[in-house]
Design a protein around this motif. Structure first.
Motif, short mmCIF file in Angstrom:
data_model
loop_
_atom_site.label_atom_id
_atom_site.label_comp_id
_atom_site.label_asym_id
_atom_site.label_seq_id
_atom_site.Cartn_x
_atom_site.Cartn_y
_atom_site.Cartn_z
N LEU A 1 40.79 32.12 36.39
CA LEU A 1 39.59 31.77 37.16
C LEU A 1 39.97 31.23 38.53
O LEU A 1 39.35 31.58 39.54
CB LEU A 1 38.75 30.74 36.40
N LEU A 2 40.99 30.38 38.59
CA LEU A 2 41.45 29.85 39.87
C LEU A 2 41.97 30.96 40.77
O LEU A 2 41.68 30.98 41.97
CB LEU A 2 42.54 28.80 39.66
N GLN A 3 42.72 31.89 40.20
CA GLN A 3 43.22 33.02 40.99
C GLN A 3 42.06 33.86 41.51
O GLN A 3 42.07 34.30 42.65
CB GLN A 3 44.17 33.88 40.15
N GLN A 4 41.08 34.07 40.63
CA GLN A 4 39.92 34.86 41.04
C GLN A 4 39.16 34.16 42.16
O GLN A 4 38.77 34.78 43.15
CB GLN A 4 39.01 35.07 39.82
N GLU A 5 38.98 32.84 42.03
CA GLU A 5 38.29 32.08 43.07
C GLU A 5 39.11 32.08 44.36
O GLU A 5 38.55 32.24 45.46
CB GLU A 5 38.05 30.64 42.60
N ASP A 6 40.44 31.95 44.23
CA ASP A 6 41.30 32.00 45.41
C ASP A 6 41.21 33.36 46.09
O ASP A 6 41.16 33.45 47.32
CB ASP A 6 42.76 31.71 45.04
N GLN A 7 41.17 34.42 45.29
CA GLN A 7 41.07 35.77 45.85
C GLN A 7 39.75 35.95 46.59
O GLN A 7 39.70 36.50 47.69
CB GLN A 7 41.20 36.83 44.73
N GLU B 1 37.91 33.59 47.87
CA GLU B 1 37.96 32.75 49.06
C GLU B 1 38.82 33.41 50.14
O GLU B 1 38.49 33.40 51.32
CB GLU B 1 38.54 31.38 48.69
N SER B 2 39.92 34.01 49.69
CA SER B 2 40.81 34.70 50.62
C SER B 2 40.09 35.88 51.27
O SER B 2 40.20 36.12 52.47
CB SER B 2 42.05 35.17 49.89
N ASP B 3 39.32 36.63 50.45
CA ASP B 3 38.56 37.76 50.99
C ASP B 3 37.53 37.28 52.00
O ASP B 3 37.35 37.90 53.07
CB ASP B 3 37.86 38.53 49.85
N GLU B 4 36.85 36.18 51.68
CA GLU B 4 35.84 35.64 52.59
C GLU B 4 36.49 35.18 53.89
O GLU B 4 35.96 35.41 54.99
CB GLU B 4 35.10 34.47 51.94
N ASN B 5 37.67 34.54 53.77
CA ASN B 5 38.38 34.08 54.96
C ASN B 5 38.83 35.26 55.81
O ASN B 5 38.77 35.20 57.04
CB ASN B 5 39.59 33.24 54.58
N MET B 6 39.24 36.36 55.17
CA MET B 6 39.69 37.53 55.91
C MET B 6 38.51 38.14 56.68
O MET B 6 38.65 38.51 57.85
CB MET B 6 40.29 38.56 54.95
N ILE B 7 37.35 38.22 56.04
CA ILE B 7 36.16 38.76 56.72
C ILE B 7 35.79 37.85 57.88
O ILE B 7 35.48 38.32 58.98
CB ILE B 7 35.00 38.90 55.73
#
Length: 162
Positions: free
Chosen positions: A110-116, A118-124
Protein backbone atom coordinates in the motif's frame (compact mmCIF):
# COMPACT_ATOMS: atom_id res chain seq x y z
CA UNK A 1 -2.62 -88.35 72.50
CA UNK A 2 -1.16 -86.42 75.41
CA UNK A 3 2.31 -87.16 74.19
CA UNK A 4 1.46 -85.67 70.81
CA UNK A 5 0.25 -82.48 72.48
CA UNK A 6 3.41 -82.27 74.60
CA UNK A 7 5.64 -82.88 71.57
CA UNK A 8 3.82 -80.29 69.51
CA UNK A 9 3.66 -77.54 72.15
CA UNK A 10 6.67 -78.18 74.39
CA UNK A 11 8.91 -80.55 72.45
CA UNK A 12 11.42 -78.12 71.04
CA UNK A 13 11.38 -75.83 74.08
CA UNK A 14 11.86 -78.61 76.63
CA UNK A 15 14.50 -80.38 74.54
CA UNK A 16 16.56 -77.18 74.22
CA UNK A 17 16.00 -76.24 77.88
CA UNK A 18 16.99 -79.68 79.21
CA UNK A 19 20.06 -79.64 76.97
CA UNK A 20 21.00 -76.28 78.47
CA UNK A 21 20.47 -77.59 82.05
CA UNK A 22 22.59 -80.68 81.31
CA UNK A 23 25.35 -78.54 79.87
CA UNK A 24 25.44 -75.91 82.64
CA UNK A 25 24.58 -78.15 85.62
CA UNK A 26 23.13 -75.36 87.79
CA UNK A 27 22.69 -75.73 91.58
CA UNK A 28 18.88 -75.48 91.24
CA UNK A 29 18.02 -77.04 87.86
CA UNK A 30 14.23 -76.54 88.23
CA UNK A 31 14.53 -72.80 88.88
CA UNK A 32 17.13 -72.52 86.07
CA UNK A 33 14.81 -74.38 83.66
CA UNK A 34 11.88 -72.15 84.70
CA UNK A 35 13.88 -68.97 83.99
CA UNK A 36 15.22 -70.46 80.76
CA UNK A 37 11.65 -71.30 79.56
CA UNK A 38 10.46 -67.79 80.52
CA UNK A 39 13.38 -66.25 78.63
CA UNK A 40 12.74 -68.59 75.68
CA UNK A 41 9.12 -67.38 75.54
CA UNK A 42 10.23 -63.73 75.66
CA UNK A 43 12.70 -64.33 72.78
CA UNK A 44 9.97 -66.07 70.74
CA UNK A 45 7.61 -63.11 71.33
CA UNK A 46 10.31 -60.64 70.26
CA UNK A 47 11.11 -62.68 67.16
CA UNK A 48 7.41 -62.80 66.32
CA UNK A 49 7.15 -59.05 66.86
CA UNK A 50 10.22 -58.44 64.65
CA UNK A 51 8.74 -60.71 61.99
CA UNK A 52 5.43 -58.83 62.06
CA UNK A 53 7.27 -55.50 61.87
CA UNK A 54 9.32 -56.79 58.94
CA UNK A 55 6.14 -57.87 57.14
CA UNK A 56 4.56 -54.50 57.88
CA UNK A 57 7.68 -52.69 56.57
CA UNK A 58 7.66 -54.80 53.41
CA UNK A 59 4.01 -53.91 52.86
CA UNK A 60 4.77 -50.22 53.42
CA UNK A 61 7.69 -50.47 51.00
CA UNK A 62 5.42 -52.05 48.41
CA UNK A 63 2.85 -49.28 48.88
CA UNK A 64 5.66 -46.70 48.60
CA UNK A 65 6.91 -48.34 45.37
CA UNK A 66 3.41 -48.29 43.91
CA UNK A 67 2.99 -44.63 44.89
CA UNK A 68 6.39 -43.83 43.36
CA UNK A 69 5.42 -45.52 40.11
CA UNK A 70 2.15 -43.60 40.06
CA UNK A 71 4.00 -40.36 40.77
CA UNK A 72 6.41 -41.09 37.92
CA UNK A 73 3.49 -41.76 35.57
CA UNK A 74 1.84 -38.51 36.64
CA UNK A 75 5.10 -36.61 36.02
CA UNK A 76 5.47 -38.24 32.60
CA UNK A 77 1.90 -37.29 31.73
CA UNK A 78 2.52 -33.77 33.01
CA UNK A 79 5.63 -33.50 30.82
CA UNK A 80 3.71 -34.77 27.80
CA UNK A 81 0.93 -32.27 28.42
CA UNK A 82 3.46 -29.48 28.88
CA UNK A 83 5.21 -30.45 25.64
CA UNK A 84 1.90 -30.49 23.78
CA UNK A 85 1.02 -27.08 25.19
CA UNK A 86 4.43 -25.74 24.17
CA UNK A 87 3.99 -27.17 20.67
CA UNK A 88 0.54 -25.59 20.40
CA UNK A 89 1.88 -22.29 21.71
CA UNK A 90 4.79 -22.44 19.24
CA UNK A 91 2.38 -23.21 16.39
CA UNK A 92 0.17 -20.31 17.44
CA UNK A 93 3.18 -17.98 17.61
CA UNK A 94 4.28 -19.08 14.14
CA UNK A 95 0.79 -18.45 12.76
CA UNK A 96 0.66 -15.02 14.38
CA UNK A 97 4.13 -14.26 12.99
CA UNK A 98 3.01 -15.27 9.49
CA UNK A 99 -0.11 -13.12 9.83
CA UNK A 100 2.00 -10.17 10.94
CA UNK A 101 4.37 -10.69 8.02
CA UNK A 102 1.41 -10.75 5.62
CA UNK A 103 0.01 -7.58 7.16
CA UNK A 104 3.44 -5.99 6.96
CA UNK A 105 3.76 -6.98 3.29
CA UNK A 106 0.28 -5.60 2.57
CA UNK A 107 1.22 -2.37 4.34
CA UNK A 108 4.43 -2.13 2.31
CA UNK A 109 2.51 -2.70 -0.93
CA UNK A 110 0.00 0.00 0.00
CA UNK A 111 2.84 2.40 0.83
CA UNK A 112 4.55 1.61 -2.46
CA UNK A 113 1.29 2.13 -4.31
CA UNK A 114 0.72 5.45 -2.54
CA UNK A 115 4.32 6.47 -3.24
CA UNK A 116 3.88 5.57 -6.91
CA UNK A 117 0.67 7.58 -7.14
CA UNK A 118 2.34 10.52 -5.41
CA UNK A 119 5.33 10.18 -7.71
CA UNK A 120 3.04 10.17 -10.76
CA UNK A 121 1.24 13.26 -9.49
CA UNK A 122 4.55 15.00 -8.84
CA UNK A 123 5.76 14.12 -12.35
CA UNK A 124 2.60 15.60 -13.91
CA UNK A 125 2.98 18.66 -11.76
CA UNK A 126 6.62 19.02 -12.86
CA UNK A 127 5.66 18.91 -16.51
CA UNK A 128 2.95 21.52 -16.12
CA UNK A 129 4.98 23.82 -13.86
CA UNK A 130 8.11 24.05 -16.07
CA UNK A 131 9.08 27.44 -17.40
CA UNK A 132 8.49 27.82 -21.11
CA UNK A 133 5.87 25.15 -21.20
CA UNK A 134 2.37 26.37 -21.66
CA UNK A 135 -0.13 25.32 -19.10
CA UNK A 136 -1.81 22.21 -20.21
CA UNK A 137 -5.48 22.32 -19.83
CA UNK A 138 -7.47 19.28 -19.29
CA UNK A 139 -8.78 17.72 -22.42
CA UNK A 140 -12.31 16.60 -22.47
CA UNK A 141 -12.80 13.29 -24.14
CA UNK A 142 -15.81 13.05 -26.36
CA UNK A 143 -17.21 10.06 -28.08
CA UNK A 144 -17.57 10.00 -31.88
CA UNK A 145 -21.19 11.17 -31.97
CA UNK A 146 -20.47 14.22 -29.85
CA UNK A 147 -17.45 15.07 -31.99
CA UNK A 148 -19.51 14.86 -35.19
CA UNK A 149 -22.25 17.05 -33.71
CA UNK A 150 -19.77 19.71 -32.64
CA UNK A 151 -18.08 19.70 -36.02
CA UNK A 152 -21.43 20.11 -37.72
CA UNK A 153 -22.34 23.02 -35.43
CA UNK A 154 -18.99 24.64 -36.06
CA UNK A 155 -19.50 24.41 -39.85
CA UNK A 156 -22.97 25.88 -39.63
CA UNK A 157 -21.72 28.78 -37.62
CA UNK A 158 -18.88 29.41 -40.04
CA UNK A 159 -21.19 29.21 -43.07
CA UNK A 160 -23.68 31.75 -41.71
CA UNK A 161 -22.92 35.33 -42.73
CA UNK A 162 -22.03 37.64 -40.02
Amino acid sequence: MESQYLKRCLGSCLRKGLAEVAERRPADPIEYLAHWIYNYRRVLDEEKKVMLERIELEQEWEVARIELKMLQKVKEEELMIQQKLEEQHQTQLEQEHKELELQNEEGKMLLQQEDQEESDENMIAEFTDRAGVSNLTSVEELDENEQLERMAEAEQESSQPI
